[in-house]
Write a protein that holds these residues in place. Structure first.
Motif, short mmCIF file in Angstrom:
data_model
loop_
_atom_site.label_atom_id
_atom_site.label_comp_id
_atom_site.label_asym_id
_atom_site.label_seq_id
_atom_site.Cartn_x
_atom_site.Cartn_y
_atom_site.Cartn_z
N ASN A 16 -7.29 -1.85 -7.00
CA ASN A 16 -5.89 -1.43 -7.11
C ASN A 16 -5.54 -0.90 -8.48
OD1 ASN A 16 -4.60 -1.54 -4.66
ND2 ASN A 16 -3.75 -3.58 -4.94
N ASP A 38 0.83 -1.20 0.00
CA ASP A 38 0.00 0.00 0.00
C ASP A 38 0.86 1.26 0.00
OD1 ASP A 38 -2.80 1.04 0.23
OD2 ASP A 38 -1.95 1.96 2.03
N TRP A 45 2.34 2.63 -3.62
CA TRP A 45 1.53 3.34 -4.62
C TRP A 45 1.65 4.85 -4.44
CZ3 TRP A 45 -0.63 0.98 -8.65
CH2 TRP A 45 -0.92 -0.37 -8.57
N GLN A 64 -5.77 4.49 -2.47
CA GLN A 64 -6.96 3.80 -2.96
C GLN A 64 -8.20 4.61 -2.61
OE1 GLN A 64 -7.30 0.67 -4.82
NE2 GLN A 64 -9.11 1.93 -5.09
#
Length: 374
Positions: free
Chosen positions: A60, A3, A6, A10
């Motif tokens: 994702n 996570d 990125w 999200q």
């Protein structure tokens, strides 16, 4: 990717739904594709095409794109994910009916019209999605602003043999006979599991042998278990070799009965039918997309779609007098979610020339012609 890796957090989807794209005659269950929208509703549209055939989209995938800049569209192709009928839930007869490349290409056009995209759009696809993106652009070039392609796949017999056939026919004589090229060279334990599902005397054509099991209507618990194991073995094999450092102890959804039932049967359906395309269709028609900026990202150590397949596309573009907008060979494998692949893809999207989509003329297409020769 974790996570923290990125660039963009999200976010929940902004809109979702199902679009009926086909009556699916003579069956009573029409094809409805499931879609989700993320990001800026007034942003530059980008259509994401998942792999497989028979894979699915996950939230994702929206994270490759700046949600302030892009209107991000994810959808599940026919027969898989949340689209209906689903091969795993509703059966292969329903899920594979009218499930061919030409239909999937026109589904993109229909979804584009349904979402009232009046301008061109960026089309982003990897692996099988790279084939679908090119096929769509060849048929509807006037609707494509940019092609972003990852893990180029040509899907010829040579390419399928590299991944699924290898030394299977002679495996019983010498599993370490490596005179035949193939993905198996790098994943010997997983290859053993994949090969030994098939009886020794039927390994000359592994894709065909698996299809015979997939098409079987089990009449005993033993036959049911044979079919289940074959579906999962096929699915796990592709997932493992998609990563340069595979997590063999946890293959996620690829090891689940439901996902494998859909994924394996849809892939095999396409593979045994030459992808429902004329041989070398994409390369023969590359001139139709030569004026579209094409960005290519390919893992140097990709064992699902070895790198020569990207080089074939680059050579074809040069033969018609153009160059890809970019061609990046990463030190990664196949998966879009491997760190370097994901970072390069995100960087490409961040640096595309901005598109004045609000002022572009409408380019509505019918999306109704599923009879074109592919």
């Amino acid at each position: 990717m974790t996570d923290e890796d990125w660039k963009y957090p999200q976010q929940p989807y902004r809109k979702n739904g199902w679009l009926q794209v086909d009556d699916n005659p003579p069956l009573k269950s029409p094809h409805k594709i499931y879609y989700e929208e993320y990001g800026n509703p007034d942003g530059e549209p980008v259509m994401f095409l998942h792999g497989g055939p028979g894979g699915t989209c996950t939230p994702n995938f929206s994270r490759f794109f700046d949600p302030e800049r892009y209107r991000i569209i994810l959808f599940d192709q026919r027969g898989c994910g949340k689209s209906v009928p689903n091969v795993a839930k509703d059966g292969a007869q329903a899920g594979l009916a009218n499930n061919e490349t030409s239909y999937l290409v026109d589904d993109i056009a229909k979804l584009r019209n349904h979402l009232e995209i009046k301008s061109k759009m960026h089309v982003f696809g990897g692996s099988w999605g790279s084939i679908l993106a090119q096929a769509y652009a060849i048929k509807y070039p006037e609707t494509v602003q940019t092609l972003i392609l990852r893990g180029i796949w040509q899907a010829t017999k040579q390419d399928l043999d590299y991944m699924y056939q290898g030394n299977a026919e002679t495996y019983h004589k010498g599993p370490y006979n490596v005179t035949v090229p193939g993905s198996y060279l790098f994943y010997p334990e997983e290859w053993k599991e994949y090969v030994e599902i098939i009886p020794q005397n039927r390994r000359k054509d592994m894709i065909k042998a698996y299809k015979e099991i997939f098409d079987m209507v089990p009449r005993t618990p033993e036959q049911q278990e044979t079919k289940r194991k074959a579906l999962v073995a096929w699915s796990k094999w592709e997932e493992v070799i998609s990563n340069i450092v595979p997590n063999t102890k946890n293959v996620g959804k690829y090891g689940s009965d439901e996902f494998a039932t859909s994924f394996a049967q849809i892939e095999n359906h396409y593979f045994t039918n030459n992808m429902f395309m004329e041989n070398h269709y994409l390369i023969k028609n590359v001139e139709r997309i030569k004026d579209i900026p094409i960005h290519i990202v390919h893992g140097r150590f990709d064992q699902v779609c070895p790198m020569y397949q990207a080089d074939i596309l680059v050579d074809a573009l040069r033969n018609v007098g153009t160059e890809p907008a970019s061609y990046v060979r990463t030190t990664a494998g196949h998966s879009a979610l491997e760190l370097e692949n994901a970072m390069v893809l995100t960087n490409i999207m961040d640096n595309l020339p901005k598109m004045d989509h609000s002022k572009l003329p409408g380019t509505k297409v019918t999306g109704a012609d599923a009879t074109q020769s592919y």
